[in-house]
Design a protein around this motif. Structure first.
Motif, PDB file in Angstrom:
ATOM      1  N   VAL A 209     -65.862   4.595  -0.212  1.00  0.00           N
ATOM      2  CA  VAL A 209     -65.052   4.204  -1.367  1.00  0.00           C
ATOM      3  C   VAL A 209     -63.765   3.551  -0.886  1.00  0.00           C
ATOM      4  O   VAL A 209     -63.077   4.076  -0.017  1.00  0.00           O
ATOM      5  N   THR A 210     -63.451   2.406  -1.488  1.00  0.00           N
ATOM      6  CA  THR A 210     -62.190   1.714  -1.172  1.00  0.00           C
ATOM      7  C   THR A 210     -61.228   1.853  -2.351  1.00  0.00           C
ATOM      8  O   THR A 210     -61.631   2.227  -3.463  1.00  0.00           O
ATOM      9  N   VAL A 211     -59.999   1.543  -2.096  1.00  0.00           N
ATOM     10  CA  VAL A 211     -59.005   1.539  -3.165  1.00  0.00           C
ATOM     11  C   VAL A 211     -59.413   0.546  -4.243  1.00  0.00           C
ATOM     12  O   VAL A 211     -59.294   0.825  -5.439  1.00  0.00           O
ATOM     13  N   ASP A 212     -59.924  -0.608  -3.830  1.00  0.00           N
ATOM     14  CA  ASP A 212     -60.379  -1.608  -4.806  1.00  0.00           C
ATOM     15  C   ASP A 212     -61.488  -1.051  -5.692  1.00  0.00           C
ATOM     16  O   ASP A 212     -61.535  -1.344  -6.895  1.00  0.00           O
ATOM     17  N   ASP A 213     -62.398  -0.269  -5.123  1.00  0.00           N
ATOM     18  CA  ASP A 213     -63.451   0.367  -5.918  1.00  0.00           C
ATOM     19  C   ASP A 213     -62.839   1.259  -6.997  1.00  0.00           C
ATOM     20  O   ASP A 213     -63.258   1.220  -8.163  1.00  0.00           O
ATOM     21  N   LEU A 214     -61.855   2.055  -6.600  1.00  0.00           N
ATOM     22  CA  LEU A 214     -61.221   2.964  -7.552  1.00  0.00           C
ATOM     23  C   LEU A 214     -60.450   2.206  -8.629  1.00  0.00           C
ATOM     24  O   LEU A 214     -60.519   2.559  -9.805  1.00  0.00           O
ATOM     25  N   VAL A 215     -59.747   1.163  -8.226  1.00  0.00           N
ATOM     26  CA  VAL A 215     -59.002   0.363  -9.200  1.00  0.00           C
ATOM     27  C   VAL A 215     -59.968  -0.274 -10.202  1.00  0.00           C
ATOM     28  O   VAL A 215     -59.718  -0.264 -11.416  1.00  0.00           O
TER      29      VAL A 215
ATOM     30  N   LYS B 219     -57.447  11.365 -12.305  1.00  0.00           N
ATOM     31  CA  LYS B 219     -57.615  11.961 -10.980  1.00  0.00           C
ATOM     32  C   LYS B 219     -59.022  12.560 -10.851  1.00  0.00           C
ATOM     33  O   LYS B 219     -59.689  12.383  -9.831  1.00  0.00           O
ATOM     34  N   SER B 220     -59.464  13.238 -11.887  1.00  0.00           N
ATOM     35  CA  SER B 220     -60.804  13.836 -11.888  1.00  0.00           C
ATOM     36  C   SER B 220     -61.884  12.764 -11.803  1.00  0.00           C
ATOM     37  O   SER B 220     -62.884  12.925 -11.088  1.00  0.00           O
ATOM     38  N   LEU B 221     -61.693  11.687 -12.520  1.00  0.00           N
ATOM     39  CA  LEU B 221     -62.639  10.578 -12.484  1.00  0.00           C
ATOM     40  C   LEU B 221     -62.734   9.984 -11.077  1.00  0.00           C
ATOM     41  O   LEU B 221     -63.834   9.723 -10.577  1.00  0.00           O
ATOM     42  N   CYS B 222     -61.595   9.818 -10.423  1.00  0.00           N
ATOM     43  CA  CYS B 222     -61.574   9.292  -9.053  1.00  0.00           C
ATOM     44  C   CYS B 222     -62.272  10.254  -8.092  1.00  0.00           C
ATOM     45  O   CYS B 222     -63.061   9.830  -7.236  1.00  0.00           O
ATOM     46  N   ARG B 223     -61.976  11.525  -8.227  1.00  0.00           N
ATOM     47  CA  ARG B 223     -62.608  12.511  -7.345  1.00  0.00           C
ATOM     48  C   ARG B 223     -64.116  12.542  -7.532  1.00  0.00           C
ATOM     49  O   ARG B 223     -64.873  12.613  -6.558  1.00  0.00           O
ATOM     50  N   SER B 224     -64.547  12.509  -8.774  1.00  0.00           N
ATOM     51  CA  SER B 224     -65.987  12.530  -9.062  1.00  0.00           C
ATOM     52  C   SER B 224     -66.676  11.303  -8.462  1.00  0.00           C
ATOM     53  O   SER B 224     -67.741  11.414  -7.844  1.00  0.00           O
ATOM     54  N   PHE B 225     -66.068  10.145  -8.634  1.00  0.00           N
ATOM     55  CA  PHE B 225     -66.619   8.898  -8.099  1.00  0.00           C
ATOM     56  C   PHE B 225     -66.691   8.953  -6.573  1.00  0.00           C
ATOM     57  O   PHE B 225     -67.679   8.556  -5.968  1.00  0.00           O
ATOM     58  N   THR B 226     -65.627   9.494  -5.972  1.00  0.00           N
ATOM     59  CA  THR B 226     -65.565   9.585  -4.510  1.00  0.00           C
ATOM     60  C   THR B 226     -66.625  10.545  -3.973  1.00  0.00           C
ATOM     61  O   THR B 226     -67.280  10.248  -2.974  1.00  0.00           O
TER      62      THR B 226
ATOM     63  N   GLU C 156     -48.155  14.656 -19.912  1.00  0.00           N
ATOM     64  CA  GLU C 156     -48.204  15.672 -20.965  1.00  0.00           C
ATOM     65  C   GLU C 156     -49.567  15.741 -21.654  1.00  0.00           C
ATOM     66  O   GLU C 156     -50.030  16.824 -21.995  1.00  0.00           O
ATOM     67  N   CYS C 157     -50.189  14.592 -21.866  1.00  0.00           N
ATOM     68  CA  CYS C 157     -51.454  14.568 -22.611  1.00  0.00           C
ATOM     69  C   CYS C 157     -52.679  14.758 -21.719  1.00  0.00           C
ATOM     70  O   CYS C 157     -53.809  14.759 -22.200  1.00  0.00           O
ATOM     71  N   GLY C 158     -52.465  14.911 -20.408  1.00  0.00           N
ATOM     72  CA  GLY C 158     -53.581  15.155 -19.507  1.00  0.00           C
ATOM     73  C   GLY C 158     -54.259  13.902 -18.986  1.00  0.00           C
ATOM     74  O   GLY C 158     -55.257  13.982 -18.279  1.00  0.00           O
ATOM     75  N   TRP C 159     -53.715  12.742 -19.306  1.00  0.00           N
ATOM     76  CA  TRP C 159     -54.300  11.474 -18.867  1.00  0.00           C
ATOM     77  C   TRP C 159     -54.360  11.391 -17.356  1.00  0.00           C
ATOM     78  O   TRP C 159     -55.379  11.013 -16.781  1.00  0.00           O
ATOM     79  N   LYS C 160     -53.269  11.757 -16.706  1.00  0.00           N
ATOM     80  CA  LYS C 160     -53.199  11.674 -15.245  1.00  0.00           C
ATOM     81  C   LYS C 160     -54.279  12.552 -14.612  1.00  0.00           C
ATOM     82  O   LYS C 160     -54.976  12.116 -13.691  1.00  0.00           O
ATOM     83  N   ASP C 161     -54.416  13.764 -15.100  1.00  0.00           N
ATOM     84  CA  ASP C 161     -55.442  14.666 -14.564  1.00  0.00           C
ATOM     85  C   ASP C 161     -56.849  14.130 -14.817  1.00  0.00           C
ATOM     86  O   ASP C 161     -57.729  14.257 -13.965  1.00  0.00           O
TER      87      ASP C 161
END
Length: 92
Positions: free
Chosen positions: A54-60, A39-46, A31-36
């Motif tokens: 990029v690995t899952v560990d990098d994203l975590v 997701k945007s942060l992950c996409r930008s990093f990728t 509801e507060c947009g946290w998930k989006d």
């Protein structure tokens, strides 16, 4: 303190309250947009590093501190109140 934490986790799990709290958290974060935002942060990093670099560990590693810091105080307060109410209702 560790024993109290373990007891609380066990009580929450046995009563099904843990799953209800997890679902409430998912709803509020969505509801507060946290998930989006995450997701945007992950996409930008990728995009920056390259999809194949990029690995899952990098994203975590990237997301965990930022994600925790980005949870609104109102969501934290609501969850804490629900836990307190649960404890009060179990008469501990």
């Amino acid at each position: 303190m560790k024993i109290e934490s373990q007891l609380l986790k066990k009580l929450l799990t046995l009563n099904g309250e843990k799953e209800r709290l997890k679902e409430l958290l998912r709803e509020r974060l969505n509801e507060c947009g946290w998930k989006d935002e995450m997701k945007s942060l992950c996409r930008s990093f990728t995009r920056k590093k390259g999809r194949n670099n990029v690995t899952v560990d990098d994203l975590v590693h990237l997301i965990t501190p930022k994600g925790r810091a980005a949870v609104p105080d109102s969501v934290k307060a609501e969850l804490l109140q629900r836990i307190r109410s649960f404890l009060h209702s179990t008469a501990l």
